[in-house]
Design an enzyme around this catalytic site. Structure first.
Site, PDB file in Angstrom:
ATOM      1  N   LYS A  69       0.826  -1.220   0.000  1.00 25.67           N
ATOM      2  CA  LYS A  69       0.000   0.000   0.000  1.00 25.67           C
ATOM      3  C   LYS A  69       0.854   1.261   0.000  1.00 25.67           C
ATOM      4  O   LYS A  69       0.580   2.207  -0.739  1.00 25.67           O
ATOM      5  CB  LYS A  69      -0.925  -0.012   1.220  1.00 25.67           C
ATOM      6  CG  LYS A  69      -1.756   1.248   1.385  1.00 25.67           C
ATOM      7  CD  LYS A  69      -2.838   1.052   2.439  1.00 25.67           C
ATOM      8  CE  LYS A  69      -2.274   0.827   3.825  1.00 25.67           C
ATOM      9  NZ  LYS A  69      -2.005   2.068   4.546  1.00 25.67           N
ATOM     10  N   ARG A 112      -9.875   4.712  10.121  1.00 22.52           N
ATOM     11  CA  ARG A 112      -9.704   3.301  10.475  1.00 22.52           C
ATOM     12  C   ARG A 112     -11.002   2.688  10.982  1.00 22.52           C
ATOM     13  O   ARG A 112     -11.119   1.469  11.062  1.00 22.52           O
ATOM     14  CB  ARG A 112      -8.651   3.156  11.577  1.00 22.52           C
ATOM     15  CG  ARG A 112      -7.229   3.197  11.094  1.00 22.52           C
ATOM     16  CD  ARG A 112      -6.290   2.671  12.175  1.00 22.52           C
ATOM     17  NE  ARG A 112      -4.930   3.152  11.949  1.00 22.52           N
ATOM     18  CZ  ARG A 112      -4.084   2.605  11.091  1.00 22.52           C
ATOM     19  NH1 ARG A 112      -4.454   1.557  10.403  1.00 22.52           N
ATOM     20  NH2 ARG A 112      -2.873   3.105  10.938  1.00 22.52           N
ATOM     21  N   ARG A 145      10.697 -11.132   5.664  1.00 21.13           N
ATOM     22  CA  ARG A 145      11.437  -9.911   5.997  1.00 21.13           C
ATOM     23  C   ARG A 145      12.493 -10.212   7.051  1.00 21.13           C
ATOM     24  O   ARG A 145      12.286 -10.979   7.974  1.00 21.13           O
ATOM     25  CB  ARG A 145      10.486  -8.840   6.548  1.00 21.13           C
ATOM     26  CG  ARG A 145       9.419  -8.456   5.546  1.00 21.13           C
ATOM     27  CD  ARG A 145       8.904  -7.080   5.737  1.00 21.13           C
ATOM     28  NE  ARG A 145       8.667  -6.704   7.119  1.00 21.13           N
ATOM     29  CZ  ARG A 145       8.407  -5.467   7.480  1.00 21.13           C
ATOM     30  NH1 ARG A 145       8.345  -4.504   6.591  1.00 21.13           N
ATOM     31  NH2 ARG A 145       8.182  -5.186   8.748  1.00 21.13           N
ATOM     32  N   ARG A 158      12.166 -10.179  12.910  1.00 20.97           N
ATOM     33  CA  ARG A 158      11.549  -9.496  14.044  1.00 20.97           C
ATOM     34  C   ARG A 158      10.319 -10.279  14.495  1.00 20.97           C
ATOM     35  O   ARG A 158       9.646 -10.915  13.686  1.00 20.97           O
ATOM     36  CB  ARG A 158      11.138  -8.079  13.638  1.00 20.97           C
ATOM     37  CG  ARG A 158      12.337  -7.212  13.279  1.00 20.97           C
ATOM     38  CD  ARG A 158      11.989  -5.761  13.288  1.00 20.97           C
ATOM     39  NE  ARG A 158      10.836  -5.517  12.405  1.00 20.97           N
ATOM     40  CZ  ARG A 158      10.543  -4.330  11.904  1.00 20.97           C
ATOM     41  NH1 ARG A 158      11.299  -3.296  12.209  1.00 20.97           N
ATOM     42  NH2 ARG A 158       9.509  -4.157  11.130  1.00 20.97           N
ATOM     43  N   ARG A 212      -2.101 -10.255  13.249  1.00 20.56           N
ATOM     44  CA  ARG A 212      -2.233  -8.865  12.784  1.00 20.56           C
ATOM     45  C   ARG A 212      -3.272  -8.773  11.672  1.00 20.56           C
ATOM     46  O   ARG A 212      -4.055  -7.828  11.615  1.00 20.56           O
ATOM     47  CB  ARG A 212      -0.890  -8.357  12.236  1.00 20.56           C
ATOM     48  CG  ARG A 212       0.088  -7.899  13.317  1.00 20.56           C
ATOM     49  CD  ARG A 212       1.504  -7.798  12.785  1.00 20.56           C
ATOM     50  NE  ARG A 212       1.703  -6.677  11.867  1.00 20.56           N
ATOM     51  CZ  ARG A 212       2.750  -6.569  11.050  1.00 20.56           C
ATOM     52  NH1 ARG A 212       3.680  -7.503  11.017  1.00 20.56           N
ATOM     53  NH2 ARG A 212       2.874  -5.531  10.257  1.00 20.56           N
TER      54      ARG A 212
END
Ligand SMILES: [Zn+2]
Length: 213
Positions: free
Chosen positions: A13, A88, A127, A160, A171
């Site tokens: 995004k 949101r 990642r 992470r 999430r």
């Protein structure tokens, strides 16, 4: 051109938002940036927002909306803007509608970038971040020259905790629960444009531009 961008983490995004704002020469506005600006300027609304943040609270909607209303009326907003990360929630979306009505502004579209869960989890769990310099790399898109080592400083690359599979899934669940009502809200207003987040960055950009034309 006045746009809202919606999309889960890992969907690209931010990248698309930057390309589209450059194309139309409009502002890329995120609540985080606006908050930081107001706090740095020590404006009345910035001081109010900071008092909540200092106590570890979320900044309440009425303060966020006050900031938005102020920002959307600045001269540099005249050519248009792309809202990223706002609204949101439904109360925020309703508040934004009130602002737009008061300031005679009309939204052109709400761009929702979508991608299946498996692909998002794969992208985010690939990642790696450098222990020494914090730079981020992706084993899928941008693998390091030496395995397990940062290209910039040769520090150790680690995953992470935020990017571990089960955390990413969680999430995404939270995101979907929060965002589904928002998508319905804008669908009912006939403003939603759904974009497939799979594939080449330039192709996705062109798909967005085509629907907006
Ligand atoms: Zn490094």
């Amino acid at each position: 051109m006045r746009l809202i961008f919606i999309g889960p983490p890992g969907v690209g995004k931010g990248t698309q938002a930057t390309l589209i704002k450059d194309h139309f020469d409009i502002l890329h506005l995120s609540t985080g940036d606006i908050l930081r600006e107001e706090i740095a300027q020590q404006s009345t609304v910035g001081i109010k927002a900071k008092s909540f943040m200092d106590r570890g609270y979320l900044v309440p909607d009425n303060i966020l909306l006050e900031m938005m209303e102020k920002r959307l009326q600045q001269p540099d907003s005249e050519n248009g803007y792309l809202l990223d990360g706002f609204p949101r929630t439904i109360p925020q979306a309703e508040g934004l509608d009130d602002i737009l009505e008061r300031t005679n502004q009309v939204l052109d579209a709400v761009v929702s970038i979508e991608l299946d869960t498996d692909t998002i989890v794969k992208r985010l769990s690939s990642r790696r971040s450098c222990k020494q310099c914090d730079s981020i790399t992706n084993l899928l898109f941008n693998p390091p020259k030496t395995e397990g080592r940062c290209d910039i400083c040769s520090g150790e690359l680690v995953q992470r905790s935020d990017d571990k599979d089960e955390v990413v899934l969680n999430r995404l669940t939270v995101y979907n629960e929060q965002t589904a009502p928002l998508l319905d809200y804008y669908t009912n207003k006939g403003l939603i444009i759904t974009i497939d987040g799979q594939g080449d960055i330039a192709v996705i950009k062109n798909n967005i531009l085509e629907v907006l034309a």
